[in-house]
Design an enzyme around this catalytic site. Structure first.
Site, mmCIF file in Angstrom:
data_model
loop_
_atom_site.group_PDB
_atom_site.id
_atom_site.type_symbol
_atom_site.label_atom_id
_atom_site.label_comp_id
_atom_site.label_asym_id
_atom_site.label_seq_id
_atom_site.Cartn_x
_atom_site.Cartn_y
_atom_site.Cartn_z
ATOM 1 N N LYS A 54 -39.079 20.023 49.537
ATOM 2 C CA LYS A 54 -39.342 20.256 50.957
ATOM 3 C C LYS A 54 -40.367 19.298 51.557
ATOM 4 C CE LYS A 54 -36.896 23.959 52.300
ATOM 5 N NZ LYS A 54 -36.115 24.013 53.536
ATOM 6 N N SER A 308 -34.418 22.122 42.562
ATOM 7 C CA SER A 308 -35.089 21.944 43.850
ATOM 8 C C SER A 308 -36.521 22.458 43.930
ATOM 9 C CB SER A 308 -34.262 22.606 44.958
ATOM 10 O OG SER A 308 -34.125 23.988 44.702
#
Length: 506
Positions: A54, A308
């Protein structure tokens, strides 16, 4: 005239991410590759400074703000990983950041944001609650709202992952598996890959209980889910973005849905290959890769999974370890009824053969039969069907409870707890938000109208508590009881007809 659509190839190539992000390695998962017969490559975004991809999109958006805007600060809404990206970006750019997070956000993510100097506001149970509050703050203060996924600059920032994958692996590549929440990562990866390597399949992966992108693509319009499961809190989004949906509709080949057990198994897979522990949403892509490879029957393919994120609460590991064996189909749970006579237990164990017993719960039921709750190590689900058929053939009724959530979460800890005088008992399974006052709210809403005849709660280190409740409700009060459930607003499932309940508790 309509505004021209962004050129994402150009935006990704020009993205500013490496002031704060790093180019993460693309590593072979040797053990997993050998086990499934395909080359599995892990894109290690869990190795970013904030342990999540992110940071890329957040910084690429914020670095383009003017100095005057930076002085007014930024605000965002996030379940955690985007929040940490915004906080680190703000720290690097020297601006103030306000982060609105759900009250159920794991402490590790809240602490990660606060450590970087951002102001944390905890409100509501979901991203939607936070979004509305963050927008209000932006309007009142003039701060810039940094969307976690539905912004071209954020999408382009995430797309730099695809740029790295093609540079790191110039050889043939069959498919890339991408976790999906709001769709920013999936859209960014798809936009880059399909421009340069349209032959490579782009496959999104969502939890079965947070499948907004799957349903939206299936129905051809954005779907708003009434509620989402939050075990994989990083992708707990009720509605995907407008721009992310547009891109995914054009470019994504498939969406795979996986359950909690599969995510837990994938966390274990990655740990065994890397000695790193992913968070549930971080392991989504690996779980989807495994399911897709098995479903398609492919061999000798090259498959990439984006790992992720790794913002995992340590106390959640207990639950992950328990469920991982189920997800790998290496453990099964069965219920068996045997005659209550000397030697019956020995005969039953003989039928089990050399199988390893992982759990065994037994309690005297009556003078005629006994019900046994058994956990077994297995090599595949086919073994369970064969064993049950053999038991039934020998006059021992048996049921496979491996996929029975009530059995896995509660019954195994309550076997033998009968209450013969609990008349009109209703059994319900709830998910309580894991925060102070949740239980008291339940009891206050219910009042003193009905007696609680059973209550079982188990903390799994997740963002919500799983609660099993027995309530004595006379038939004449059915309407009032349903009104109570609707007003309460907690997700629930009626389990009064569940065979595990009938065998071991009723």
């Amino acid at each position: 005239m309509p505004e021209p659509k962004p050129d994402y190839l150009e935006r990704i190539l020009a993205a500013r991410v490496y002031d704060v992000a790093v180019e993460t390695p693309l590593e072979t998962a040797t053990n997993l590759s050998r086990r499934i017969g395909n080359q599995v490559l892990l894109k290690r975004e869990d190795m970013q400074p904030v342990f999540s991809f992110k940071i890329r999109g957040a910084y690429n958006r914020m670095v383009k703000l003017g100095r005057a805007q930076l002085e007014r600060g930024v605000v965002t809404a996030s379940a955690g990983n985007h929040a940490q990206g915004v906080a680190l970006s703000a720290q690097h750019l020297g601006c103030r950041a306000t982060i609105v997070m759900p009250a159920t956000t794991p402490h590790i993510k809240v602490d990660g944001v606060a450590r970087r100097g951002a102001e944390v506001v905890l409100i509501g149970d979901s991203y939607s609650d936070c979004y509305q509050h963050a927008i209000k703050i932006a309007e009142e203060t003039g701060a810039a709202f940094i969307h976690p996924y539905d912004d071209p600059d954020v999408i382009a920032g995430q797309g730099t992952i695809a740029m790295e994958i093609l540079r790191q692996h110039p050889d043939p590549l069959d498919a890339i598996f991408v976790p999906v929440g709001g769709g920013g990562l999936l859209a960014g990866v798809a936009a880059y890959i399909k421009r340069l390597r349209p032959d490579v399949k782009i496959i999104g992966v969502e939890p079965t209980d947070a499948n907004a992108m799957y349903l939206s693509l299936k129905l051809g319009e954005r779907v708003l889910l009434p509620q989402v499961g939050i075990f994989a809190d990083g992708v707990a989004v009720k509605q995907v973005g407008e721009e992310t949906f547009r891109l995914c509709r054009e470019l994504v080949d498939d969406i795979i849905l996986v359950d909690t057990d599969a995510m837990c198994a994938a966390i274990k897979d990655v740990f065994e290959d890397t000695r790193s522990i992913l968070e549930p949403s971080g392991a989504l892509a690996v779980a989807g890769l495994k399911l897709w490879a098995a479903r398609e029957g492919v061999q000798d393919r090259t498959l990439v999974a984006i790992a992720s994120g790794a913002n995992m609460n340590f106390d959640r590991l207990r639950y992950v370890a328990e469920q991982a064996e189920m997800g790998e189909e290496r453990e099964a749970i069965i219920a068996v009824t045997i005659p209550e006579r000397p030697g019956a237990y020995r005969d039953f164990c003989t039928l089990l053969g050399t199988r390893n017993v992982t759990e065994f719960n037994y309690r005297y039921a009556d003078d005629d039969v006994a019900h046994i709750f058994v956990g077994l190590s297995i090599q595949g689900r086919g073994e369970v069907a064969e064993l049950i058929a053999r038991l039934v053939e020998q006059g021992l009724p048996a049921i496979d409870l491996t996929d029975n959530e009530l059995a896995k979460l509660h019954i195994r800890h309550l076997v033998g707890g009968r209450a013969p005088h609990a008349r009109n008992e209703r059994l319900l399974r709830f998910e309580f938000p894991e925060r102070p006052g949740a239980l008291m709210n339940f009891l206050t809403q219910m009042g003193s109208d009905w007696n609680i005849s059973l209550f079982h709660y188990r903390n799994h280190g997740a963002d919500y508590g799983r609660v099993l409740v027995g309530i004595q409700v006379p038939e004449a009060e059915e309407v009032a009881f349903r009104g109570f459930l609707e007003k309460l607003g907690y997700p629930y499932w009626s389990e009064s007809d569940n065979p595990a309940y009938r065998l071991f508790l009723s």
